[in-house]
Structure formats: C-alpha cells, structure tokens
Design a protein around this motif. Structure first.
Motif, PDB file in Angstrom:
ATOM      1  N   MET A  23       0.818  -1.204   0.000  1.00  0.00           N
ATOM      2  CA  MET A  23       0.000   0.000   0.000  1.00  0.00           C
ATOM      3  C   MET A  23       0.862   1.269   0.000  1.00  0.00           C
ATOM      4  N   ALA A  24       2.134   1.164  -0.335  1.00  0.00           N
ATOM      5  CA  ALA A  24       3.073   2.265  -0.182  1.00  0.00           C
ATOM      6  C   ALA A  24       2.650   3.525  -0.928  1.00  0.00           C
ATOM      7  N   ARG A  25       1.848   3.418  -1.962  1.00  0.00           N
ATOM      8  CA  ARG A  25       1.430   4.590  -2.713  1.00  0.00           C
ATOM      9  C   ARG A  25       0.177   5.230  -2.133  1.00  0.00           C
ATOM     10  N   ALA A  26      -0.414   4.597  -1.133  1.00  0.00           N
ATOM     11  CA  ALA A  26      -1.616   5.137  -0.509  1.00  0.00           C
ATOM     12  C   ALA A  26      -1.254   6.289   0.413  1.00  0.00           C
ATOM     13  N   SER A  27      -2.154   7.249   0.527  1.00  0.00           N
ATOM     14  CA  SER A  27      -1.887   8.381   1.412  1.00  0.00           C
ATOM     15  C   SER A  27      -2.517   8.184   2.784  1.00  0.00           C
ATOM     16  N   GLU A  28      -3.280   7.124   2.927  1.00  0.00           N
ATOM     17  CA  GLU A  28      -3.905   6.870   4.221  1.00  0.00           C
ATOM     18  C   GLU A  28      -3.807   5.385   4.545  1.00  0.00           C
ATOM     19  N   ILE A  29      -3.612   5.100   5.825  1.00  0.00           N
ATOM     20  CA  ILE A  29      -3.430   3.722   6.278  1.00  0.00           C
ATOM     21  C   ILE A  29      -4.167   3.536   7.598  1.00  0.00           C
ATOM     22  N   THR A  30      -4.747   2.357   7.774  1.00  0.00           N
ATOM     23  CA  THR A  30      -5.316   1.941   9.047  1.00  0.00           C
ATOM     24  C   THR A  30      -4.499   0.746   9.512  1.00  0.00           C
ATOM     25  N   PHE A  31      -4.023   0.777  10.754  1.00  0.00           N
ATOM     26  CA  PHE A  31      -3.173  -0.300  11.245  1.00  0.00           C
ATOM     27  C   PHE A  31      -3.480  -0.592  12.704  1.00  0.00           C
ATOM     28  N   LYS A  50       3.755  21.881   1.597  1.00  0.00           N
ATOM     29  CA  LYS A  50       2.775  21.865   2.677  1.00  0.00           C
ATOM     30  C   LYS A  50       2.359  20.428   2.953  1.00  0.00           C
ATOM     31  N   CYS A  51       2.307  20.064   4.230  1.00  0.00           N
ATOM     32  CA  CYS A  51       1.965  18.703   4.645  1.00  0.00           C
ATOM     33  C   CYS A  51       0.927  18.753   5.756  1.00  0.00           C
ATOM     34  N   THR A  52       0.128  17.696   5.830  1.00  0.00           N
ATOM     35  CA  THR A  52      -0.860  17.572   6.895  1.00  0.00           C
ATOM     36  C   THR A  52      -0.881  16.137   7.403  1.00  0.00           C
ATOM     37  N   LEU A  53      -0.802  15.989   8.715  1.00  0.00           N
ATOM     38  CA  LEU A  53      -0.941  14.692   9.354  1.00  0.00           C
ATOM     39  C   LEU A  53      -2.256  14.698  10.119  1.00  0.00           C
ATOM     40  N   GLU A  54      -3.139  13.765   9.784  1.00  0.00           N
ATOM     41  CA  GLU A  54      -4.400  13.605  10.495  1.00  0.00           C
ATOM     42  C   GLU A  54      -4.459  12.176  11.003  1.00  0.00           C
ATOM     43  N   PHE A  55      -4.975  11.989  12.206  1.00  0.00           N
ATOM     44  CA  PHE A  55      -5.109  10.634  12.725  1.00  0.00           C
ATOM     45  C   PHE A  55      -6.330  10.527  13.616  1.00  0.00           C
ATOM     46  N   GLN A  56      -6.781   9.269  13.791  1.00  0.00           N
ATOM     47  CA  GLN A  56      -7.912   8.977  14.666  1.00  0.00           C
ATOM     48  C   GLN A  56      -7.787   7.544  15.151  1.00  0.00           C
ATOM     49  N   VAL A  57      -8.007   7.344  16.440  1.00  0.00           N
ATOM     50  CA  VAL A  57      -8.040   5.996  17.000  1.00  0.00           C
ATOM     51  C   VAL A  57      -9.454   5.464  16.784  1.00  0.00           C
ATOM     52  N   ILE A  58      -9.563   4.343  16.084  1.00  0.00           N
ATOM     53  CA  ILE A  58     -10.864   3.799  15.699  1.00  0.00           C
ATOM     54  C   ILE A  58     -11.411   2.831  16.736  1.00  0.00           C
ATOM     55  N   TYR A  85      -7.921  11.889  18.469  1.00  0.00           N
ATOM     56  CA  TYR A  85      -7.784  12.298  17.073  1.00  0.00           C
ATOM     57  C   TYR A  85      -7.159  13.680  17.050  1.00  0.00           C
ATOM     58  N   ASP A  86      -6.563  14.030  15.904  1.00  0.00           N
ATOM     59  CA  ASP A  86      -6.013  15.371  15.753  1.00  0.00           C
ATOM     60  C   ASP A  86      -5.586  15.574  14.309  1.00  0.00           C
ATOM     61  N   SER A  87      -5.255  16.815  14.004  1.00  0.00           N
ATOM     62  CA  SER A  87      -4.765  17.196  12.686  1.00  0.00           C
ATOM     63  C   SER A  87      -3.674  18.240  12.888  1.00  0.00           C
ATOM     64  N   PHE A  88      -2.581  18.104  12.146  1.00  0.00           N
ATOM     65  CA  PHE A  88      -1.473  19.049  12.257  1.00  0.00           C
ATOM     66  C   PHE A  88      -0.954  19.356  10.865  1.00  0.00           C
ATOM     67  N   ALA A  89      -0.916  20.640  10.516  1.00  0.00           N
ATOM     68  CA  ALA A  89      -0.421  21.074   9.209  1.00  0.00           C
ATOM     69  C   ALA A  89       0.877  21.851   9.399  1.00  0.00           C
ATOM     70  N   THR A 113      -6.644   0.368  17.117  1.00  0.00           N
ATOM     71  CA  THR A 113      -6.650   0.452  15.663  1.00  0.00           C
ATOM     72  C   THR A 113      -6.591   1.936  15.333  1.00  0.00           C
ATOM     73  N   VAL A 114      -5.583   2.309  14.555  1.00  0.00           N
ATOM     74  CA  VAL A 114      -5.328   3.719  14.261  1.00  0.00           C
ATOM     75  C   VAL A 114      -5.431   3.959  12.762  1.00  0.00           C
ATOM     76  N   TYR A 115      -6.119   5.021  12.403  1.00  0.00           N
ATOM     77  CA  TYR A 115      -6.198   5.485  11.014  1.00  0.00           C
ATOM     78  C   TYR A 115      -5.371   6.750  10.920  1.00  0.00           C
TER      79      TYR A 115
END
Length: 140
Positions: A23-31, A50-58, A85-89, A113-115
């Motif tokens: 899935m290396a070309r994917a921009s989002e991962i759930t693990f 410009k970059c953004t990291l968003e995450f959420q514990v599912i 959850y959070d978002s950081f740009a 489980t984290v997205y």
C-alpha cells in the motif's frame, strides 16, 4: 508517496510491514497498534511543501494514542499525549525524511486500531477552470 515504517509491534510486525509495502502509494493507512508498542512511519518531503498529518483511534481502550512528528534533524514539530484524534499542518523547512510515530506504550493490555492520513502537497482544486475569489451561489 514513499512511506516506510519501523517499530516494536511483535509477531504481527512483519505482516503489517508486508501489507504496508503493498500500500506504499496510498496516502492513508489503518493499522493495529498492540499494547506497549510504538509504530513509526517515514516520508521524504521537499522543502517548502505543505503537509498535513491527520489521525484517529478507531478502536481500543479509551481510544487514545501518543503521536510525535519530527523533521529530518530530529526537531519535534508536533507532540501530543493520549489523543483520540487530531490534525497538524506544517510546511517543510528542509528536504529530507520526516518521521511520525504513534505510541501505545502506556497501555499494558489494550491494543488500538489507528487510522492516519499524511498528505504531502496541496489537494487540487475541485473546479480548476474556475480560478476566482467569489462565492458560489445557490441555484433555485
């Protein structure tokens, strides 16, 4: 997107890395993040991007993890503890490998489980042919 991972995830680590390699070309991962574990990901970024990291514990426990983002020099750009959850740009200050880690080391029995979505660059415009600064109006 070039994405690499490392961490202390026990016996499932190799399987997780194999799946993420596909899935290396994917921009989002759930693990899955086991209890008492830490998982890191690495992204090559060009200065000025410009970059953004968003995450959420599912799933899991109180739905919380620790998250840390470092630049290529190891300078901490973002660090939060026990977040659901959070978002950081940010804008990359230099070329190199940026590292972000999720930790569940504070938990002794609950896996999570984290997205996450790590975006590099800006999203393209929804209406590229309409380059204007006026509001759209509702059609009646």
């Amino acid at each position: 997107m070039l994405l690499r991972a490392s961490g202390t995830v026990g016996p499932w680590g190799w399987l997780l890395l194999l799946v993420m390699a596909c899935m290396a070309r994917a921009s989002e991962i759930t693990f899955e993040l086991p209890d008492n574990a830490k998982q890191c990901f690495y992204e090559e970024v060009v200065q000025g991007t410009k970059c953004t990291l968003e995450f959420q514990v599912i799933t899991g426990g109180h739905y919380d993890v620790d998250c840390r983002l470092e630049d290529p020099d190891g300078i901490v750009l973002y660090k939060e503890m026990k977040k659901q959850y959070d978002s950081f740009a940010f804008t990359a200050s230099r070329n190199g490998t940026y590292k972000f880690c999720f930790s569940n080391e504070f938990s002794t029995f609950t896996h999570k489980t984290v997205y996450f979505d790590f975006q590099v660059g800006e999203d393209p415009s929804l209406f590229p042919s309409e380059n204007r600064a006026t509001a759209l109006t509702q059609v009646k």
